[in-house]
Motif scaffolding. Structure first.
Motif, PDB file in Angstrom:
ATOM      1  N   ILE A  39       0.849  -1.202   0.000  1.00 19.16           N
ATOM      2  CA  ILE A  39       0.000   0.000   0.000  1.00 19.16           C
ATOM      3  C   ILE A  39       0.878   1.243   0.000  1.00 19.16           C
ATOM      4  O   ILE A  39       0.627   2.195  -0.749  1.00 19.16           O
ATOM      5  N   LEU A  40       1.937   1.231   0.812  1.00 16.22           N
ATOM      6  CA  LEU A  40       2.851   2.365   0.850  1.00 16.22           C
ATOM      7  C   LEU A  40       3.607   2.532  -0.464  1.00 16.22           C
ATOM      8  O   LEU A  40       3.787   3.653  -0.948  1.00 16.22           O
ATOM      9  N   VAL A  41       4.036   1.435  -1.055  1.00 16.59           N
ATOM     10  CA  VAL A  41       4.772   1.492  -2.329  1.00 16.59           C
ATOM     11  C   VAL A  41       3.905   2.081  -3.430  1.00 16.59           C
ATOM     12  O   VAL A  41       4.363   2.893  -4.238  1.00 16.59           O
ATOM     13  N   ASN A  42       2.646   1.695  -3.460  1.00 12.96           N
ATOM     14  CA  ASN A  42       1.751   2.128  -4.539  1.00 12.96           C
ATOM     15  C   ASN A  42       1.045   3.448  -4.255  1.00 12.96           C
ATOM     16  O   ASN A  42       0.233   3.896  -5.066  1.00 12.96           O
ATOM     17  N   LEU A  43       1.365   4.081  -3.156  1.00 15.33           N
ATOM     18  CA  LEU A  43       0.670   5.295  -2.750  1.00 15.33           C
ATOM     19  C   LEU A  43       0.861   6.436  -3.746  1.00 15.33           C
ATOM     20  O   LEU A  43      -0.069   7.181  -4.033  1.00 15.33           O
ATOM     21  N   ARG A  44       2.033   6.561  -4.307  1.00 15.51           N
ATOM     22  CA  ARG A  44       2.338   7.669  -5.210  1.00 15.51           C
ATOM     23  C   ARG A  44       2.316   7.267  -6.673  1.00 15.51           C
ATOM     24  O   ARG A  44       2.556   8.088  -7.543  1.00 15.51           O
ATOM     25  N   LYS A  45       2.042   6.014  -6.948  1.00 18.17           N
ATOM     26  CA  LYS A  45       2.075   5.531  -8.324  1.00 18.17           C
ATOM     27  C   LYS A  45       0.702   5.591  -8.975  1.00 18.17           C
ATOM     28  O   LYS A  45      -0.324   5.464  -8.312  1.00 18.17           O
TER      29      LYS A  45
END
Length: 122
Positions: A39-45
Motif C-alpha cells: 500500500i505504501l509502495v503504490n501510494l504515489r504511483k
C-alpha cells in the motif's frame, strides 16, 4: 558437534499448540506487513502505468491503515514476538525482541511528533 551426541529428529508430534499458534500469528503478521508495505509502495504511483504521479505526502488507506497508523511497524513487532514464542529458551532472542520493540517505539514517537508539526503547519 560434541562426541556422542546426535541431532534431534524433527517430528510434528512435538510441536505444541502454542507453537502452532505462534506460527499462525507469524504468518498472518508477515502477510499483513507485506500488504501494508505494498500500500505504501503504490501510494504515489498511477494504478495503470505504474509511474510516479505525485511527490506529495499522502495518507495511506486500506488494510490495517484504516485501524492503526503504522501497521507495517506493528506487524513487525508482532512477528518478533511470535518468534519469541517459538524460541522461549533463547536468551539472545529476548534481547533481539527488546531491541526491535524499543527501536519501533522510538520511531513511532518521532513519527508522531513530526506528523503533529506537519499538521500544525498546514
Amino acid at each position: 558437534m560434541l562426541t556422542g551426541t546426535l541431532p534431534s529428529a524433527f517430528c510434528y508430534k512435538h510441536i505444541t499448540l502454542i507453537q502452532y499458534l505462534c506460527i499462525f500469528i507469524f504468518h498472518f503478521s508477515w502477510t499483513q506487513q507485506y500488504k501494508s508495505n505494498m500500500i505504501l509502495v503504490n501510494l504515489r504511483k498511477d494504478a495503470k502505468s505504474g509511474e510516479v504521479k505525485t511527490e506529495n505526502h499522502l495518507l495511506p488507506t486500506g488494510g490495517f491503515f484504516n485501524i492503526i497508523s503504522s501497521p507495517h511497524m506493528f506487524f513487525e513487532v508482532v512477528m518478533y514476538l511470535a518468534l519469541l514464542g517459538l524460541l522461549p529458551r533463547s536468551s539472545t532472542w529476548i534481547f533481539v525482541v527488546i531491541w526491535v520493540f524499543v527501536n519501533q517505539v522510538v520511531y513511532i514517537v518521532i513519527f508522531v511528533k513530526q506528523s503533529v508539526i506537519y499538521l500544525y503547519l498546514l
